[in-house]
Design an enzyme around this catalytic site. Sequence first.
Site, PDB file in Angstrom:
ATOM      1  N   ALA A 541     -14.131   5.402 -15.356  1.00 45.86           N
ATOM      2  CA  ALA A 541     -14.023   4.580 -16.553  1.00 45.86           C
ATOM      3  C   ALA A 541     -12.995   5.195 -17.478  1.00 45.86           C
ATOM      4  CB  ALA A 541     -15.372   4.501 -17.248  1.00 45.86           C
ATOM      5  N   GLY A 545     -10.965   0.591 -20.035  1.00 45.23           N
ATOM      6  CA  GLY A 545     -11.677  -0.240 -19.067  1.00 45.23           C
ATOM      7  C   GLY A 545     -11.851   0.508 -17.760  1.00 45.23           C
ATOM      8  N   LYS A 565      -5.856   0.780 -13.186  1.00 44.24           N
ATOM      9  CA  LYS A 565      -6.494   0.905 -14.502  1.00 44.24           C
ATOM     10  C   LYS A 565      -6.498  -0.470 -15.133  1.00 44.24           C
ATOM     11  CE  LYS A 565      -5.516   5.575 -16.148  1.00 44.24           C
ATOM     12  NZ  LYS A 565      -4.904   6.358 -17.218  1.00 44.24           N
ATOM     13  N   ASP A 658      -1.590  17.867 -23.192  1.00 39.51           N
ATOM     14  CA  ASP A 658      -2.974  17.903 -22.723  1.00 39.51           C
ATOM     15  C   ASP A 658      -3.018  18.347 -21.271  1.00 39.51           C
ATOM     16  OD1 ASP A 658      -5.699  17.739 -22.803  1.00 39.51           O
ATOM     17  OD2 ASP A 658      -5.792  15.550 -22.728  1.00 39.51           O
TER      18      ASP A 658
END
Length: 896
Positions: A541, A545, A565, A658
């Site tokens: 998830a 979505g 995705k 990240d």
Amino acid sequence: HGSLFVPLTLLLCVVLFQWEVIQRTLNGSQFYTFSVCNVGEREQDNWLRTTFIQRRPSASRVFVELQFIVRDCNSFDGASLTCKETFNLFTSESDADVGTTFRKGQFKKVATIAPDEITSKNELRINTETKVVENLSRKGFYLAFQDIGACIALLSVRVYYKTCPATVKSLASFPETVAGGENQALREVSGVCVENAISEELPRIYCTVDGEWVVPVGQCQCKPGYEEVEDECQECKAGSFKAEASGDKCTPCPANTQELDSGAVVCPCMDGFYRAPNDPPTGPCSGLPSAPRDLVATTSAGKLLLTWSPPEDTGGRTDITYSIECQRCEGMVCQSCGEKIRYEPAGVGLTDTKVSVSELDAHLNYTFTVEAHSGVTVLTSQAVPPANRPPSTSDDNLDVTTYTVLILEKNSVQIKDLVPGTAYLFRVQALSSDGSPGGSSMEEQFETSGTEGNQHGQRSTCFFLKNETSLIHGFCIFLFRKRNSHTRQGPEDTYFSSSEQLKPLKTYVDPHTYEDPNTAVLKFATEIHPSHITKQKVIGAGEFGEVYRGILKVPGRKEVAVAIKTLKPGYTEKQRQDFLSEASIMGQFSHQNIIRLEGVVTKFKHAMIVTEYMENGALDRYLRDHDGEFASFQLVGMLRGIAAGMKYLSDMSYVHRDLAARNILVNNTLECKVSDFGLSRVLEDDPEGTYTTSGGKIPIRWTAPEAIAYRKFTSASDVWSFGIVMWEVMAFGERPYWDMSNHEVMKAINEAFRLPAPMDCPSAVYQLMLQCWLQDRSKRPRFGDIVSLLDKLLRSPDSLKTIADFDPRISIRLPSTSGSDGSPFRSVSEWLESIKMSQYSENFACAGVVTMDQVLQMKNEDIKNIGVRLPGHLKRIAYSILGLKDQTSTLSVFAV
Ligand SMILES: *[C@@H]1O[C@H](CO)[C@@H](O)[C@H](O)[C@H]1NC(C)=O
Ligand SMILES: *[C@@H]1O[C@H](CO)[C@@H](O)[C@H](O)[C@H]1NC(C)=O
Ligand SMILES: *[C@@H]1O[C@H](CO)[C@@H](O)[C@H](O)[C@H]1NC(C)=O
Ligand SMILES: *[C@@H]1O[C@H](CO)[C@@H](O)[C@H](O)[C@H]1NC(C)=O
Ligand SMILES: *[C@@H]1O[C@H](CO)[C@@H](O)[C@H](O)[C@H]1NC(C)=O
């Protein structure tokens, strides 16, 4: 000469030829002399010899002091022809005492002894004469006195050598040293530092022939925590400290520090006070600055000017800087303004208490936060209510994109060069003389006439009423332009629309620089028809979505496994654009270690992003599931892939922000690929993201200190994160810093602690991690260097054989570690819980291991035998026991 006279031995002369012992009375006291007085006879040769004199091995030069009396030859009537007034001193070396054996030929003459004063009949004159015997080398020697016809009495013979006495100089102690002779006039002696003193080079000093110390070289210095007091090193008194080995005295603890007991090396900061990384550890500690005050926003010359006052409390520091954080809000949804808006002179590192902001979007509400930073702070802040934002409109259809600010001194204005056939909104705001804003009018809409073709010379005259009662010195007009249907061309368009032969420079383009994000998507991604996509199974998830595994079958091409995705229904246009921005970014990359974009679906109701499918999922989970199953070189191979992908990104000037093992995907052939490029992902997507006080979200344990402190995200901060990924990989997906809190991690990093080497980690790999974690980001290796080094290691597998030290007890030491209060574990289950191995409680109980004492006795075999089979668990328990044996209080740091 200040030398030490050391009597060798009591002398007793044993061999007598004509000499005799005579008792005399001198000055009222009695004593014995060796005398001879054959003055009337010719050819005298009378010998007196000492007993064997043992020599101290280093004493090659001895002194012989004689006291004697010589009678005046004139006092002997008729003997003047044969009478002598001198005698001779001889010596003979020997390795052994020869007893009474005497051989004249073995003796060497040292000197002729002549009196300074001769004794006449009436007056007794005692002479003292000192002679030197040089170059002695054997175990001992004899002295002998030869009389050749004088009348003499030998009162005393003193034999001695000289030494430099044991001494303490330059805080070093030097042993007693025998002075050299004429063949070694200066003897060099090394000293030993006194207790609690140290020196890189041992001090030296010379001992002269006369037994004097001269020319000391070098100096010992009292260790940290000690100072020199009268040739000794004494502990610093309570409340004072000394940080270094030096000749300095201890100094009182500086401001805001704790006074420790005696012998302090440093005075640690009091709670709530800190030293910046660049502060000297000997300096005072400072507090965090308080928030900046009186933040005011004014509009001026088309820009928003933010001004504020310095914090009331600077924490005692002068290195205060400010940074601006901007949030833009639509309704309740706020997010960081990103790089779109411009700060003059800059958005971070400001030293002045003002900044001007431009390129704001008019239809958005902005919140600016000014943060005060100092060397010791991460963040403190003062939020401004969104009062001084550019005004907004609720009418979405207006599609307002720009605004202009005019400052006027009169109450009317004519605005030229407007686009024809376009609606403009105006608002008037009062501005007082000091620049502070007053109230503003309602918005008014005006429309320019004409069609788009006729662009020049359009004017629109607007009048505004001045509120006569208020003291205003200027008008501030916000001018809104309704955007035309055609898109403004940005510099990047010019750049990318250049012809094919002008190969585009490989530089990443922020989709935000496009006014219409849809344009960016189409530029960088291929549109796929939804009918070519088959969804098979939900595999995760995402923020927007579900993520599916599926098949992409484009006519004329081989079908490929893909990840899809999706954007959940009910999204806003804004969310759709954010969602697609990831595709705009990913589509610009093409590298085997970057997740590949297959295409996008944008022209149909359900937007989708289609990427290559990575069978093994996220790297962190994959490694945890395969703990201990890969050899070092396989792990290094994975790292090499990630580094290559990151090198590609940094070459394109893309900063990932990240990078973490959870954002690396692994395919079937264990190729690792960098993923997760969403624009907003650092803010919302990452479960590790922690809200900082400025409202941004940062994955603390993966992020470089400067990125946490100042939002300084660069490829060098990505390198730091890569170092953490290296650690995660070598530790098979272990959580960096275990269960330490984010706060504890930051504190530890700030205090220069770094993650310890994972178990079985090659030394070269760990060294590279440490390089990635250098505080000074300019000193960290670049991704290009990292790829080269990893390649080198992979080419010579022997280089991976040296394993970095792994010590579970020192893995990392922290002021406080959650869960460990320093007290020993009371029960086996408490201990197992602390290392998250509770599932084995029963195994221990069944095996009869019920006390911690029994646990401490366990060997690795025992742990295996009670049913702990997984290598990772075995390892964890075994190392926990190892740690328990030494120091219970640091246990949970490494064990969890
Ligand atoms: C004898 O004693 C006197 C006075 O005490 C002193 O000055 C003198 O040096 C002494 N003589 C000897 C040979 O010791
Ligand atoms: C002692 O030895 C040195 C050389 O070793 C020599 O030069 C010197 O003359 C000697 N002295 C005596 C008194 O023999
Ligand atoms: C901006 O803020 C005002 C007042 O809080 C609000 O009425 C308006 O809807 C906001 N505009 C947007 C675009 O969020
Ligand atoms: C003019 O400004 C003053 C002070 O801000 C305010 O009290 C007054 O109501 C305003 N007058 C009008 C006509 O808006
Ligand atoms: C894994 O990725 C690499 C690099 O893109 C590729 O060459 C390889 O074929 C992939 N393996 C599988 C099984 O898809």
